[in-house]
Design an enzyme around this catalytic site. Structure first.
Site, mmCIF file in Angstrom:
data_model
loop_
_atom_site.group_PDB
_atom_site.id
_atom_site.type_symbol
_atom_site.label_atom_id
_atom_site.label_comp_id
_atom_site.label_asym_id
_atom_site.label_seq_id
_atom_site.Cartn_x
_atom_site.Cartn_y
_atom_site.Cartn_z
ATOM 1 N N TRP A 74 0.915 -1.157 0.000
ATOM 2 C CA TRP A 74 0.000 0.000 0.000
ATOM 3 C C TRP A 74 0.945 1.195 0.000
ATOM 4 O O TRP A 74 1.581 1.488 1.007
ATOM 5 C CB TRP A 74 -0.879 -0.025 1.246
ATOM 6 C CG TRP A 74 -1.917 1.056 1.273
ATOM 7 C CD1 TRP A 74 -3.178 0.992 0.751
ATOM 8 C CD2 TRP A 74 -1.803 2.356 1.858
ATOM 9 N NE1 TRP A 74 -3.846 2.173 0.983
ATOM 10 C CE2 TRP A 74 -3.023 3.027 1.660
ATOM 11 C CE3 TRP A 74 -0.780 3.021 2.539
ATOM 12 C CZ2 TRP A 74 -3.266 4.319 2.108
ATOM 13 C CZ3 TRP A 74 -1.009 4.314 2.989
ATOM 14 C CH2 TRP A 74 -2.245 4.950 2.768
ATOM 15 N N GLY A 101 5.792 0.239 6.928
ATOM 16 C CA GLY A 101 6.059 1.374 7.817
ATOM 17 C C GLY A 101 6.603 2.542 7.022
ATOM 18 O O GLY A 101 6.533 2.549 5.788
ATOM 19 N N GLU A 482 -21.693 5.764 10.554
ATOM 20 C CA GLU A 482 -21.115 4.467 10.213
ATOM 21 C C GLU A 482 -21.721 3.920 8.918
ATOM 22 O O GLU A 482 -21.005 3.382 8.075
ATOM 23 C CB GLU A 482 -21.312 3.501 11.388
ATOM 24 C CG GLU A 482 -20.856 2.078 11.153
ATOM 25 C CD GLU A 482 -19.376 1.940 10.840
ATOM 26 O OE1 GLU A 482 -18.611 2.916 10.965
ATOM 27 O OE2 GLU A 482 -18.981 0.826 10.425
#
Ligand code: AGP
Length: 610
Positions: A74, A101, A482
């Site tokens: 990603w 990271g 939501e």
């Protein structure tokens, strides 16, 4: 973001590495790569796209060997290109690295390494790690070179590292990004999460920040960045491998929506004894402290933040404790006012969300008692906080959170009962009613799921709409948020959630005959009549009303185009039932549009970067 996996074994590992990576794809899917060691040389295959797409082109299963690492990306630094896909190697192609990271000082390190003659080929921060280790290898043994390099790195990392000249070893390290070690028989694993390797082992070692591991097929050695050896506990995980599979459902999201009756039942199991709520020993907070709390601060992100908003309603209404809810990403950069009588709660499905971890660490600086509500055993927030309540949703693989959310609501409800009892804000009779209410929820959820065909009809009619509005009030305002988030995430349709009455202050301008408006309108003593008024306002402007109403409500169907019924329950618990049709609506619309529901574009299941 990004998933990493690695295996060192006495046997062929290609299927294990491939399956592990496939289980991790929910973490990132813009490119993918693998590296094996053969005769002291690397065999690397990588490409842009999802695992299956790249596999069709390069056939990952042709890679063979006993040691390998894999990565699904990603992207953060550097575009989505084959060159930027992991693994990354050093100048001599002797060190291969997969990384999850962000290396914050990569630019300074890169400039320095270039000055020393290193040649870079990608725009990633990760490539720096390979070159930095290479640089340190000039004067050190492999383990020391890794240690020295990591001491120079600032930022977050979970790393898998191979050395062509040490073909029997797999190196791993972590700092602020998740990484676990799986201990097998004559083979060992590294992975970003437990479910990805559960088919091979349930014996897990949790690597801590700034720890390095060296794995061979029959040994795991762990030391810190100062070279001090660590003795680590091996945990036996009780999630089954099947729980992390689709079990015949088309998508994980659908399976996880349908699992909610079971997930809530498990979350309640053995926690209600007569009219008492009893959490396990990890809860770890003393009654004396719980009696004197003057304030609760809850932090979370995304869907977990919506659960926190519902929790605020429960805690203030029933336990009478002032409760503030903050985005973890905002809280971490403030100078919050916290004192000894504050309870700080972090909510996270994964327990690895970078902002939530940072907010928790920030709160700890003030010496407040901290509690985490989390789904993943042994994850970072559970190890940092003073106490933990686990949701027992089981592995949640679909990127859009569903069963984690409803189990978070169940835990917040139980916590509210516990506090209300201790602080005597509810009497025994009221507590009994609350307990009876939650006990019925698993069965009631099942009856909501049985209405799926009605929801599918709505999806059929409106999947081509470009916008939608979700309205709710009180405890169901967060459910409107939501519902809108679910639709946005998986179907890419613009959706906004509002408190129903707030609509008049602007959003009402958007309503016309093309606008689906989902109104959460369970029968209650608080705002039901007001919501009826809000429905009229939408109807008068031609909006297409899809209402969520309580069974046997005669008013709402007269005013709405579609009505989805939920069983009668307590007001606070209506949120758990009302969200399920909204999850299903989002799912069916996305599926009708042909999108990859479990891997929506641009998203990652666990946001381990800021
Ligand atoms: C939910 O559907 C989202 N994918 C996202 O908002 C998620 O809830 C958020 O990233 C927080 O994750 P966590 O609960 O694992 O901390």
């Amino acid at each position: 973001m990004c998933g990493i996996v690695g295996v060192v074994s006495s046997k062929e590992i290609n299927e294990k590495l491939f399956n592990g990576l496939s289980n991790l794809e929910y973490r990132g899917y813009d490119s993918v790569g693998m590296c094996f060691i053969n005769n002291k040389n690397f065999k690397i295959k990588k490409g842009v796209g999802k695992l299956e797409e790249v596999h069709k082109k390069v056939n990952f299963l042709r890679l063979q060997g006993n040691v390998g690492i894999g990565h699904c990306r990603w992207s953060t630094h550097g575009g989505v290109t084959k060159k930027n896909a992991h693994p990354h190697v050093d100048c001599k192609n002797k060190i291969s690295v997969v990384h999850n990271g962000i290396i914050e000082n990569y630019s300074e390190l890169k400039d320095e390494l270039i000055r020393q003659g290193h040649k870079f080929y990608s725009q990633t921060d990760t490539e720096v790690i390979a070159h930095l280790i290479e640089d340190n290898l000039k004067d050190s043994r492999i383990e020391d070179a890794v240690k020295l390099a990591l001491n120079k790195i600032e930022g977050s990392y979970a790393l898998g590292i191979l050395f062509a000249d040490a073909p029997e070893k797999l190196f791993a390290a972590r700092n602020e990004s998740p990484l676990i070690i799986g201990v097998g028989g004559n083979e060992n694993f590294i992975a970003s999460d437990v479910p990805s390797i559960l088919s091979y082992t349930n014996k897990i070692i949790y690597l801590e920040d700034k720890e390095i591991a060296v794995l061979t097929k029959d040994k795991v050695k762990i030391f810190d960045l100062n070279g001090v050896n660590k003795n680590k506990k091996i945990h036996a995980i009780n999630w089954s491998a099947e729980a992390a599979q689709k079990s015949g459902y088309k998508h994980f999201m659908l399976k996880e929506i349908y699992e909610q009756p079971r997930a809530i039942a498990d979350t309640l199991n053995e926690r209600i004894r007569n009219s008492d709520v009893v959490f396990e020993k990890e809860f770890n907070l003393k009654n004396d402290f719980l009696r004197k709390i003057s304030r609760i601060v809850v932090v979370a992100c995304g869907t977990s933040w919506h659960a926190a908003l519902v929790g605020k309603f429960m805690l203030e209404e029933l336990a009478k404790i002032p409760t503030e809810v903050e985005y973890a990403s905002e809280f971490r950069y403030r100078h919050p006012l916290l004192d000894n009588n504050t309870l700080f709660i972090a909510i996270s499905q994964s327990g690895e969300t970078a902002d939530t971890i940072a907010a928790l660490k920030e709160a700890k600086k003030y010496g407040v008692k901290t509690l985490s509500i989390c789904n993943v055993m042994g994850s970072s927030i559970t190890r940092i906080s003073d106490g933990v309540i686990y949701t027992r949703a089981g592995p949640e693989i679909g990127v859009a959170s569903t069963k984690a959310f409803t189990t978070q609501l169940a835990v917040l409800y139980l916590l509210t009962i516990l506090l209300a009892k201790l602080r005597k804000t509810l009497n025994e009779k009221q507590v009994k009613v609350m307990i009876e209410g939650i006990r019925k929820i698993p069965l009631q959820l099942q009856s909501v799921l049985d209405e799926d065909y009605e929801i599918l009809k709505c999806a059929d009619l409106y999947y081509h709409k470009l916008n939608s509005i979700y309205l709710g009030r009180g405890v169901n305002f967060p459910i409107a948020l939501e519902g809108a988030l679910k639709l946005k995430e998986v179907s890419y349709i613009h959706a906004e959630g509002y408190p129903a009455a707030e609509m008049k202050h602007g959003p009402i301008a958007l309503i016309d005959k093309n606008m689906p408006v989902v109104v959460i309108a369970p029968h209650d003593i608080y705002t039901y009549k007001k919501v009826l008024g809000n429905i009229e306002e939408v109807k008068a402007r031609g909006g297409i009303i899809i209402a969520i109403a309580t069974d046997n409500d005669d008013n709402i169907p007269k005013k709405s185009k579609h009505t989805i019924f939920i069983p009668k329950t307590l007001y606070t618990l209506s949120s758990i039932l009302a969200v399920v049709p909204l999850q299903l609506l989002a799912y069916h619309i996305a599926d009708k549009l042909g999108y990859d529901v479990d891997k929506p574009r641009n998203l990652s299941k666990t946001v381990t970067v800021e």
